[in-house]
Every structure is written in structure tokens, then in C-alpha cells.
Design an enzyme around this catalytic site. Sequence first.
Site, PDB file in Angstrom:
ATOM      1  N   ASN A   5      15.782  14.580   1.483  1.00 26.05           N
ATOM      2  CA  ASN A   5      14.376  14.389   1.530  1.00 26.05           C
ATOM      3  C   ASN A   5      14.145  13.136   2.261  1.00 26.05           C
ATOM      4  O   ASN A   5      14.305  12.041   1.926  1.00 26.05           O
ATOM      5  CB  ASN A   5      13.629  14.178   0.110  1.00 26.05           C
ATOM      6  CG  ASN A   5      12.333  13.919   0.187  1.00 26.05           C
ATOM      7  OD1 ASN A   5      11.499  13.988   1.364  1.00 26.05           O
ATOM      8  ND2 ASN A   5      11.859  13.492  -0.998  1.00 26.05           N
ATOM      9  N   TRP A   6      13.646  13.460   3.742  1.00 31.04           N
ATOM     10  CA  TRP A   6      13.503  12.230   4.635  1.00 31.04           C
ATOM     11  C   TRP A   6      12.310  11.487   4.471  1.00 31.04           C
ATOM     12  O   TRP A   6      12.042  10.437   5.110  1.00 31.04           O
ATOM     13  CB  TRP A   6      13.603  12.707   6.116  1.00 31.04           C
ATOM     14  CG  TRP A   6      15.025  13.289   6.614  1.00 31.04           C
ATOM     15  CD1 TRP A   6      16.212  13.227   5.551  1.00 31.04           C
ATOM     16  CD2 TRP A   6      15.391  13.968   7.648  1.00 31.04           C
ATOM     17  NE1 TRP A   6      17.197  13.834   6.318  1.00 31.04           N
ATOM     18  CE2 TRP A   6      16.843  14.187   7.594  1.00 31.04           C
ATOM     19  CE3 TRP A   6      14.772  14.340   8.858  1.00 31.04           C
ATOM     20  CZ2 TRP A   6      17.482  15.143   8.456  1.00 31.04           C
ATOM     21  CZ3 TRP A   6      15.464  15.018   9.765  1.00 31.04           C
ATOM     22  CH2 TRP A   6      16.923  15.206   9.701  1.00 31.04           C
ATOM     23  N   LYS A   7      11.350  12.104   3.615  1.00 35.80           N
ATOM     24  CA  LYS A   7      10.149  11.524   3.143  1.00 35.80           C
ATOM     25  C   LYS A   7       9.398  10.910   4.641  1.00 35.80           C
ATOM     26  O   LYS A   7       9.409  11.762   5.661  1.00 35.80           O
ATOM     27  CB  LYS A   7      10.425  10.007   2.279  1.00 35.80           C
ATOM     28  CG  LYS A   7      11.033  10.537   1.093  1.00 35.80           C
ATOM     29  CD  LYS A   7      11.127   9.420   0.147  1.00 35.80           C
ATOM     30  CE  LYS A   7      11.972  10.161  -0.958  1.00 35.80           C
ATOM     31  NZ  LYS A   7      11.852   9.022  -2.253  1.00 35.80           N
ATOM     32  N   HIS A  91       6.681  16.647  -5.657  1.00 29.01           N
ATOM     33  CA  HIS A  91       7.595  15.715  -5.741  1.00 29.01           C
ATOM     34  C   HIS A  91       6.618  14.443  -6.241  1.00 29.01           C
ATOM     35  O   HIS A  91       5.433  14.298  -6.455  1.00 29.01           O
ATOM     36  CB  HIS A  91       7.640  15.056  -4.461  1.00 29.01           C
ATOM     37  CG  HIS A  91       8.951  14.024  -4.314  1.00 29.01           C
ATOM     38  ND1 HIS A  91       8.533  12.707  -4.424  1.00 29.01           N
ATOM     39  CD2 HIS A  91      10.112  13.981  -4.002  1.00 29.01           C
ATOM     40  CE1 HIS A  91       9.480  11.924  -4.247  1.00 29.01           C
ATOM     41  NE2 HIS A  91      10.509  12.662  -4.167  1.00 29.01           N
ATOM     42  N   GLU A  93       6.267  11.403  -5.806  1.00 23.52           N
ATOM     43  CA  GLU A  93       5.294  10.892  -4.930  1.00 23.52           C
ATOM     44  C   GLU A  93       4.045  11.371  -4.615  1.00 23.52           C
ATOM     45  O   GLU A  93       2.864  10.989  -4.363  1.00 23.52           O
ATOM     46  CB  GLU A  93       6.080  10.461  -3.682  1.00 23.52           C
ATOM     47  CG  GLU A  93       7.209   9.260  -3.916  1.00 23.52           C
ATOM     48  CD  GLU A  93       8.299   9.227  -2.885  1.00 23.52           C
ATOM     49  OE1 GLU A  93       8.363   9.978  -2.010  1.00 23.52           O
ATOM     50  OE2 GLU A  93       9.439   8.711  -3.400  1.00 23.52           O
ATOM     51  N   GLU A 161      14.128  14.891 -11.257  1.00 25.22           N
ATOM     52  CA  GLU A 161      14.081  13.654 -10.429  1.00 25.22           C
ATOM     53  C   GLU A 161      13.225  12.721 -11.601  1.00 25.22           C
ATOM     54  O   GLU A 161      12.092  12.346 -11.397  1.00 25.22           O
ATOM     55  CB  GLU A 161      13.229  13.455  -9.074  1.00 25.22           C
ATOM     56  CG  GLU A 161      13.982  14.347  -8.094  1.00 25.22           C
ATOM     57  CD  GLU A 161      13.715  13.987  -6.857  1.00 25.22           C
ATOM     58  OE1 GLU A 161      14.659  13.594  -6.150  1.00 25.22           O
ATOM     59  OE2 GLU A 161      12.588  13.864  -6.384  1.00 25.22           O
ATOM     60  N   GLY A 167      14.413   5.910  -5.403  1.00 20.46           N
ATOM     61  CA  GLY A 167      14.420   4.732  -4.643  1.00 20.46           C
ATOM     62  C   GLY A 167      14.508   3.342  -5.378  1.00 20.46           C
ATOM     63  O   GLY A 167      14.312   2.309  -4.769  1.00 20.46           O
ATOM     64  N   SER A 207      18.044   8.173  -6.554  1.00 16.20           N
ATOM     65  CA  SER A 207      19.144   7.033  -6.179  1.00 16.20           C
ATOM     66  C   SER A 207      20.750   7.689  -6.053  1.00 16.20           C
ATOM     67  O   SER A 207      21.653   7.195  -6.452  1.00 16.20           O
ATOM     68  CB  SER A 207      19.171   5.957  -7.169  1.00 16.20           C
ATOM     69  OG  SER A 207      17.958   5.148  -7.079  1.00 16.20           O
ATOM     70  N   GLY A 228      17.050  10.960  -1.307  1.00 15.89           N
ATOM     71  CA  GLY A 228      15.895  10.540  -0.484  1.00 15.89           C
ATOM     72  C   GLY A 228      16.998   9.698   0.603  1.00 15.89           C
ATOM     73  O   GLY A 228      17.384   9.839   1.366  1.00 15.89           O
ATOM     74  N   GLY A 229      16.792   8.113   0.126  1.00 18.98           N
ATOM     75  CA  GLY A 229      17.360   7.078   0.903  1.00 18.98           C
ATOM     76  C   GLY A 229      18.893   7.446   1.720  1.00 18.98           C
ATOM     77  O   GLY A 229      18.961   7.223   2.950  1.00 18.98           O
TER      78      GLY A 229
HETATM   79  P1  PGA Z   1      16.129   8.410  -3.359  1.00 23.90           P
HETATM   80  O1  PGA Z   1      14.960   9.459  -3.378  1.00 23.90           O
HETATM   81  O2  PGA Z   1      17.567   9.044  -3.164  1.00 23.90           O
HETATM   82  O3  PGA Z   1      15.832   7.661  -2.493  1.00 23.90           O
HETATM   83  O4  PGA Z   1      16.058   7.871  -4.798  1.00 23.90           O
HETATM   84  C1  PGA Z   1      15.050  10.723  -3.959  1.00 23.90           C
HETATM   85  C2  PGA Z   1      13.823  11.661  -3.874  1.00 23.90           C
HETATM   86  O5  PGA Z   1      12.666  11.059  -3.997  1.00 23.90           O
HETATM   87  O6  PGA Z   1      13.669  13.057  -3.670  1.00 23.90           O
END
Ligand code: PGA
Length: 247
Positions: A5-7, A91, A93, A161, A167, A207, A228-229
Site C-alpha cells: 500500500n503506497w498510500k 483502510h 486511514e 490491521e 505506521g 508495521s 505500507g512503509g
Molecule cells: P505500515 O502500513 O506497514 O506502514 O504500518 C500498513 C497499512 O496501512 O496498510
Amino acid sequence: MLAGNWKMHLTIGESIALARAVVEGTTGVTGGDVIVAPVFTALASVAGVLEGSQVAVAAQNVFYEDKGAYTGEVAPAMLRDAGCTYTLIGHSERRKYFHETDGTVNARIKKALSAGLKPIVCVGETEEEREKGVTEFVIGQQVKVGLYGIDSLEHVTVAYEPVWAIGTGKNATPAQAQEVHVFIRRLLGGVYGGAAADSVRLLYGGSVTSENIGRLIGMEDIDGALIGGASLKSESFIGIIKTVSGG
Ligand code: PGA
């Protein structure tokens, strides 16, 4: 299944470069699905780069109408047109900053499925909810309402998640994740039957790194990860993929 997930990161050029690196780094890796979810503006270009490869494209969100006066939204058929096979839905967010609810998540899942787009449905409790001991209640609601009226899990993936792990560098322990995954699978089994629940893929997210993926994926009910990251750098994303595939 491993989904990056590149956000809201990367330009079109940067997305293309990362997509190319992922394809190169995963050549010869078999036995699972690798997915990347770039920003809307980069979807078509990334899909072009990935054509013919084993890496698929996901959108990060989708709207629940086919077309019309919905300024700023993107319909499922438009995402298919841009080369998407999957879409993230719900998600945390999106829920936190854009007020998405289990009801709108449900509408999005239905519309995505009807357009042939495979949803990756995200659920997760906040830190406060975990501390209060209502994790299962919260996840139960998100899963039940999110999937309400959907009669088959065939094209559905669920990503657990925990919000407190996204994050933050503070990932759930493999045992904590496994516990919630078992809960979700049982819940799905009650509605769709054991066979359907056994074959639905349950991803863990929050994470995930190339260091911790091995322990997470070793758990019986963790079938992949939403990253994500660590998916924004080709070395770490490819490291995760290779750890999981044993390559
Ligand atoms: P993260 O994000 O790996 O940076 O914690 C995961 C996500 O939000 O899908």
C-alpha cells in the site's frame, strides 16, 4: 498474498520505477499473489509496466456508484479500465480521516464485486478499543456489517490491521494477530461455511518488515500481509516477498 500500500506517496515516475524494480526482484518467485497499490494518478502507468508480469495492481479506494455527479470519486469500472484487479476498501486511514463507516464500506465492496474488482477489506481496532477489551466486538462489527448481503467470499480478501500498529513500528505479536485471524475465520465460517472461510485469505497489516514477516507468516491463519512503509522501497518489499516465498 503480499500487497504493498503506497498510500499518498510517489510521483508517477517514481511509481513506475518502483513497479519495475518489484517485477525484476520477483522474477522467478511463484506461488502467491503480489500486489501494489499506487495513488490514483499512477494507476494506469503502473498497470502498463506490470502488464504480463505476475504483479497485480490495486486501487487504494473505490466509490460505490457507477458514475455521476460525485466530484472527486472514482468508480470501480474506471479502476478496471486503468488496469486494477483489486481495491483496498475501508483502510483505517479512510475511516479515520474521511469518515468512512462500515455501511459505506459495505456499499463499496458490493459495487466493486459487481464490477469485477476484488476487494481487500481492511478491519482493525484502535489502541483504546484493545485496552478496553472490545477488540473482537469491534472486528466482529466491521466484518459483519462490511460483508452484509455479500453471498460469496470467492473474490474477497480481509486484512486485519490493528490501528495502533499502522505506521508506528509497533506490530502485533504473531500470537495477537493469529488470535484475531482465528476469530475472523470462525465468524466467516458461521456465515459462509467452513470451506469458504478456510479458503478466504486473511492478511495481517501494521508495521510489517522483512525482519518480522517470517514470524507472522508462520502463523496458521495468516495468509499474507498488507504492507505500507516497507513497500515503498524495493529492497524491503522484495525482501518480504522472498522471505515468504522462501526464495
Ligand atoms: P505500515 O502500513 O506497514 O506502514 O504500518 C500498513 C497499512 O496501512 O496498510
